[in-house]
Design a protein around this motif. Sequence first.
Motif, PDB file in Angstrom:
ATOM      1  N   VAL A 635      11.009  47.889 -11.736  1.00  0.00           N
ATOM      2  CA  VAL A 635      10.566  47.605 -13.102  1.00  0.00           C
ATOM      3  C   VAL A 635      10.889  46.166 -13.483  1.00  0.00           C
ATOM      4  N   GLY A 636      12.062  45.680 -13.094  1.00  0.00           N
ATOM      5  CA  GLY A 636      12.427  44.310 -13.435  1.00  0.00           C
ATOM      6  C   GLY A 636      13.926  44.095 -13.357  1.00  0.00           C
ATOM      7  N   LEU A 637      14.370  42.952 -13.906  1.00  0.00           N
ATOM      8  CA  LEU A 637      15.785  42.599 -13.946  1.00  0.00           C
ATOM      9  C   LEU A 637      16.468  43.314 -15.096  1.00  0.00           C
ATOM     10  N   GLY A 638      17.674  43.777 -14.840  1.00  0.00           N
ATOM     11  CA  GLY A 638      18.445  44.426 -15.891  1.00  0.00           C
ATOM     12  C   GLY A 638      19.333  43.436 -16.633  1.00  0.00           C
ATOM     13  N   GLU A 639      20.185  43.983 -17.524  1.00  0.00           N
ATOM     14  CA  GLU A 639      21.132  43.159 -18.259  1.00  0.00           C
ATOM     15  C   GLU A 639      22.277  42.751 -17.344  1.00  0.00           C
ATOM     16  N   PRO A 640      22.834  41.542 -17.545  1.00  0.00           N
ATOM     17  CA  PRO A 640      23.949  41.114 -16.689  1.00  0.00           C
ATOM     18  C   PRO A 640      25.220  41.896 -16.989  1.00  0.00           C
ATOM     19  N   SER A 641      26.095  41.936 -15.993  1.00  0.00           N
ATOM     20  CA  SER A 641      27.392  42.591 -16.161  1.00  0.00           C
ATOM     21  C   SER A 641      28.287  41.749 -17.068  1.00  0.00           C
ATOM     22  N   PRO A 642      29.385  42.333 -17.583  1.00  0.00           N
ATOM     23  CA  PRO A 642      30.402  41.503 -18.237  1.00  0.00           C
ATOM     24  C   PRO A 642      30.970  40.516 -17.216  1.00  0.00           C
ATOM     25  N   PRO A 643      31.401  39.324 -17.667  1.00  0.00           N
ATOM     26  CA  PRO A 643      31.910  38.336 -16.708  1.00  0.00           C
ATOM     27  C   PRO A 643      33.244  38.761 -16.106  1.00  0.00           C
ATOM     28  N   SER A 644      33.493  38.260 -14.917  1.00  0.00           N
ATOM     29  CA  SER A 644      34.792  38.479 -14.277  1.00  0.00           C
ATOM     30  C   SER A 644      35.850  37.634 -14.971  1.00  0.00           C
ATOM     31  N   ASP A 645      37.113  37.884 -14.635  1.00  0.00           N
ATOM     32  CA  ASP A 645      38.189  37.016 -15.126  1.00  0.00           C
ATOM     33  C   ASP A 645      38.006  35.614 -14.548  1.00  0.00           C
ATOM     34  N   LYS A 646      38.449  34.613 -15.322  1.00  0.00           N
ATOM     35  CA  LYS A 646      38.361  33.238 -14.839  1.00  0.00           C
ATOM     36  C   LYS A 646      39.294  33.052 -13.652  1.00  0.00           C
ATOM     37  N   THR A 647      38.748  32.437 -12.601  1.00  0.00           N
ATOM     38  CA  THR A 647      39.516  32.210 -11.378  1.00  0.00           C
ATOM     39  C   THR A 647      39.229  30.804 -10.874  1.00  0.00           C
ATOM     40  N   ARG A 648      40.291  30.096 -10.494  1.00  0.00           N
ATOM     41  CA  ARG A 648      40.123  28.725 -10.014  1.00  0.00           C
ATOM     42  C   ARG A 648      40.085  28.729  -8.475  1.00  0.00           C
ATOM     43  N   THR A 649      39.130  27.978  -7.924  1.00  0.00           N
ATOM     44  CA  THR A 649      39.090  27.813  -6.463  1.00  0.00           C
ATOM     45  C   THR A 649      40.267  26.951  -6.011  1.00  0.00           C
ATOM     46  N   GLU A 650      40.616  27.079  -4.729  1.00  0.00           N
ATOM     47  CA  GLU A 650      41.729  26.313  -4.185  1.00  0.00           C
ATOM     48  C   GLU A 650      41.360  24.834  -4.089  1.00  0.00           C
ATOM     49  N   ASP A 651      42.415  23.971  -4.073  1.00  0.00           N
ATOM     50  CA  ASP A 651      42.164  22.546  -3.961  1.00  0.00           C
ATOM     51  C   ASP A 651      42.008  22.153  -2.491  1.00  0.00           C
ATOM     52  N   THR A 652      41.392  21.005  -2.275  1.00  0.00           N
ATOM     53  CA  THR A 652      41.216  20.457  -0.933  1.00  0.00           C
ATOM     54  C   THR A 652      40.979  18.957  -1.075  1.00  0.00           C
ATOM     55  N   ILE A 653      40.970  18.246   0.040  1.00  0.00           N
ATOM     56  CA  ILE A 653      40.749  16.801  -0.037  1.00  0.00           C
ATOM     57  C   ILE A 653      39.333  16.543  -0.548  1.00  0.00           C
ATOM     58  N   PRO A 654      39.086  15.414  -1.197  1.00  0.00           N
ATOM     59  CA  PRO A 654      37.735  15.126  -1.699  1.00  0.00           C
ATOM     60  C   PRO A 654      36.730  15.109  -0.556  1.00  0.00           C
ATOM     61  N   ASP A 655      35.544  15.659  -0.791  1.00  0.00           N
ATOM     62  CA  ASP A 655      34.488  15.626   0.213  1.00  0.00           C
ATOM     63  C   ASP A 655      33.277  14.830  -0.253  1.00  0.00           C
ATOM     64  N   THR A 656      33.403  14.177  -1.418  1.00  0.00           N
ATOM     65  CA  THR A 656      32.307  13.384  -1.961  1.00  0.00           C
ATOM     66  C   THR A 656      32.777  11.948  -2.131  1.00  0.00           C
ATOM     67  N   ALA A 657      32.044  11.008  -1.595  1.00  0.00           N
ATOM     68  CA  ALA A 657      32.375   9.591  -1.755  1.00  0.00           C
ATOM     69  C   ALA A 657      31.720   9.051  -3.022  1.00  0.00           C
ATOM     70  N   PRO A 658      32.344   8.067  -3.679  1.00  0.00           N
ATOM     71  CA  PRO A 658      31.693   7.432  -4.830  1.00  0.00           C
ATOM     72  C   PRO A 658      30.344   6.839  -4.415  1.00  0.00           C
ATOM     73  N   THR A 659      29.423   6.805  -5.371  1.00  0.00           N
ATOM     74  CA  THR A 659      28.073   6.295  -5.102  1.00  0.00           C
ATOM     75  C   THR A 659      27.844   5.001  -5.870  1.00  0.00           C
ATOM     76  N   ASP A 660      26.684   4.393  -5.610  1.00  0.00           N
ATOM     77  CA  ASP A 660      26.253   3.157  -6.285  1.00  0.00           C
ATOM     78  C   ASP A 660      27.331   2.081  -6.203  1.00  0.00           C
ATOM     79  N   VAL A 661      27.925   1.916  -5.027  1.00  0.00           N
ATOM     80  CA  VAL A 661      28.942   0.874  -4.860  1.00  0.00           C
ATOM     81  C   VAL A 661      28.248  -0.483  -4.872  1.00  0.00           C
ATOM     82  N   GLY A 662      28.750  -1.409  -5.679  1.00  0.00           N
ATOM     83  CA  GLY A 662      28.169  -2.742  -5.807  1.00  0.00           C
ATOM     84  C   GLY A 662      29.157  -3.665  -6.486  1.00  0.00           C
ATOM     85  N   GLY A 663      28.638  -4.580  -7.310  1.00  0.00           N
ATOM     86  CA  GLY A 663      29.511  -5.487  -8.030  1.00  0.00           C
ATOM     87  C   GLY A 663      28.935  -6.876  -8.091  1.00  0.00           C
ATOM     88  N   GLY A 664      29.829  -7.872  -8.166  1.00  0.00           N
ATOM     89  CA  GLY A 664      29.414  -9.258  -8.303  1.00  0.00           C
ATOM     90  C   GLY A 664      29.677  -9.772  -9.710  1.00  0.00           C
TER      91      GLY A 664
END
Length: 963
Positions: A635-664
């Motif tokens: 028939v279609g999509l139903g109503e969403p469930s109540p949200p889960s408890d807030k949970t934080r993911t574990e930390d790790t070293i950065p995997d994204t480098a800064p972008t648009d590096v320039g200057g002058g």
Amino acid sequence: CALFPSPLCMMWVDCSYRSLINSVCAWSLNGTLIDLGNDYRRHMSGGNLIISNLERNQDTGIYQCIAYNTWGTIVSRKASLQFAYLDTFKTQMVRSAVNVREGQGVVLLCGPPAHSGELTFAWIFNEYPYFVQQDSRRFISQETGSLYIAKVEPSDVGNYTCVVNNTVTREKMLSSPTPLVLRSDGVMGEYEPKIEVHFPDSVPAAKDSVIKLECFALGNPVPEISWRRTSGVPFPSKVKMKNSNGVLEIPNFQQEDAGTYECVAENRRGKNAARGRLSFHAKPHWLQTIDDTALSIEENLFWECKASGKPKPSYSWLRNGQPLTAEDRLQIENGALSVAALNLSDSGMYQCVAENKHGIIYSSAQLMVLASPPSFSKSPLRALLKARSGSTVTLECKPRAAPPAISLWKKGNEILQRSERITLLSNGTLQIANISKQDAGSYTCIAKNQFGTASTTGKLIITEIIVGESIVLPCQIACDPALDVSFSWAFNGQLIDFQQDNGHFERVGGSISGDLMIRNIQLNHGGKYVCLIDTDVDSLSTSAILVVKGPPGPPDKVSVEEITDSTAQLSWTAGRDNGSPITGYSVQARTPFTVGWQAVDTVPEIINGNMLTATVVDLNAWVEYEFRVVARNDVGLGEPSPPSDKTRTEDTIPDTAPTDVGGGGGTKSELVITWEPVPEELQNGEGFGYIIAYRQTGTVMWTRAVISTPGVSRYTFRNDTIPAFSPFDVKVAAYNNRGEGPFSSIASVYSAEEGTSHFGSFNVSAVQIEVVWEALRAIPERVLGYEVVYWEDDTKPDTIGKVRLTGNHTAANLTSLRADTAYYLSVAAFNTAGPGPQSAPINSTTKKPPPDRPPLNIQWTMVGSTLSLHWDPVVATETESKVTGYLVLLKRHRYNDMTTILTTKTSVELSISASDNYLIQIKAMSEGGEGASSEPIHIHKSSEFAVLSTCISFPLQPLMKPK
């Protein structure tokens, strides 16, 4: 068919074919049918050919069995009948003596007579029954029949007779004797082996056959014979050495026995070798055969047969025993046969024939070409078809017809066309998706070909309804119009109150109809409905079960079972399916950095309706997440469930480098480095900052700097030793408490330029300032151009206007400025790295605006070619620039040119041509620029040159109405 010669000179041949019922057999000899009517020696029994008193001249040849009936004809494989015989030697005279020295090798030739059938050879020494015994010194070749003596000894002197035996007829023939005599001129000395008997360079060997290779050498001393494979592979145990290694025998020859074989003859004087290659050959063997096929007229036939064999088999095709050749409709390519647009005459028995020099095989099949009108006798539509609302219904139209029928569908009397929900497949099948009650009714499939038309009909009933739809439950009777009839409805045992429930329930129909309409159906409307009918004489009732289905209810108890830096293991419980099974789930998540709920990737990617767990992937580290689950069904999509408890993911070293590096840019002795800060949701942990690495281009060592502020996007390195406008390699990485992330790609940034000098402005009006400066003394390639910035308030230099000039310019015009306004100005050079340091700002104030009134009361007089003009002066106000003169504009029509005259007076004389038309305008001039222009004065050409003309120009005034 197979041949079995018998000892009683009778041949019996078996002929049978599995699928030809009531078939007739015939036989051919060398391609000609055998007439058995008047042949007393040949007759058939059960299809088998029996030949009595075999005769060599009449019965030798190729036999083939031919079987046929009403469906067609096939032929058997060919069988060859040959007669074994052995003639006498050509001459029985005494053969010439062979003279040989002692120690020399000799070959005595046999020269067998004409024969048919396999022969064996032997030699008699002097007289029967003394036969030559083979050993390392003496060898009888079974290929040629010759006798080989490697080293003649005195005991070998005598007469030698060749004995030839036919293994089939058992006949035996003897040659005349050959005397062997020793010469008296001495003994032969030692010499190296000379191979006299050896096999060919290339020997084709059939699979499963027995291969015998002969090798024998003459020599003194007597050579020893040995065998080897050049590949080094040892002989298998089945290989036998016979006759003092003169014969190598390989029984049951297989593919792995193929290769190069070498015979080596050796004595103390030397050795010689002979080699040849055994290649694997095999008779054809079917890999793919053809099968009986029935096709409609005008269809295309494609048959393919494949056979293995060595050499590679060739293919041919037979139809009803006759060879097929390519023509317009018929194509033959090796083992493939294709016939286009079949007709009835193509019916019959077909054979694919694969052949090589070792054998021939046949694959046979029947082709039936059909032609018949459509018929649904074997596959009619069901009279009553039931389907659930929202499902997909498939109605098959499968008439028997040749050629295949063209089908169309009708609902009632309306021909169905393709649409988003209706699919008409090429095989005649009708599919209706997302069925609703409007699709109920009678469906008819009509099939037609060139031989006729047929149809079949079924009725489709919808048994379910979806939330939000409407339906009418019928309740009607036939009765005497004089009777009073009343209708009422009960739902799940409770009478329906139409006053209270008029939002969904409504009674429709006339005096003999009490139909119930249910509008905007909800899930709670599913159940049993009973129509109660009361008359003056009787009470009746009828009932119906209404099934209502809707999207599933919300799942519950969504929880995070396990979480890493990029994944979260979720579990939940299922909600209500609301009448339609749950077909799947999707997972959504939100964080402080997202706008609302977002769909996330999971493993498995597709979560089916039976699963209550999933792993969310590709999460950001050190981010607080909430999750919820949404179920779906048909028939279609139903109503969403109540949200889960807030949970934080574990930390790790950065995997994204800064972008648009320039200057002058920057000031002298500075290197300015900029980048786009990493968003907080990608920082992956606490203690976030940046590592800046730079080096002068062409050097190796990097210099690093660390900034512990997450939001900063700029770093300036100051050092008096930095040369102006020098290229640097620059890269930036992020770090946090867990470690350093990857560096960005290397960017090229130039250090700051030296500043401009001798900067100023002149030629200022009310709306314009002209700015001038001296060019940099830098190398020209380092400067692409100059940039002038300006602003009104020295306390707010960020409110900037900007003019950029590419090239070696030293001046710029700033236009569209505000009158009587103080501006601050600064100049900077720029290159590929951006603008350099700005000069110290100067200020310049625009002039007051010019008067906004034109000269008035303009008078003109023309005498001859002289035009005299006079006007009233323009007086400036307190807020306007003082008038410094007047500008007279003279435009000539013929040449479309313009002449300007500047004067400090309020009059002017002009010399004009009487043969042209002119337009004249006058403006006041001031420090602030040009004032407003007067109304145009038109001077038209005159035929009379010396005419006195006078005109006064006044400003336009509004007309006054009389009082």
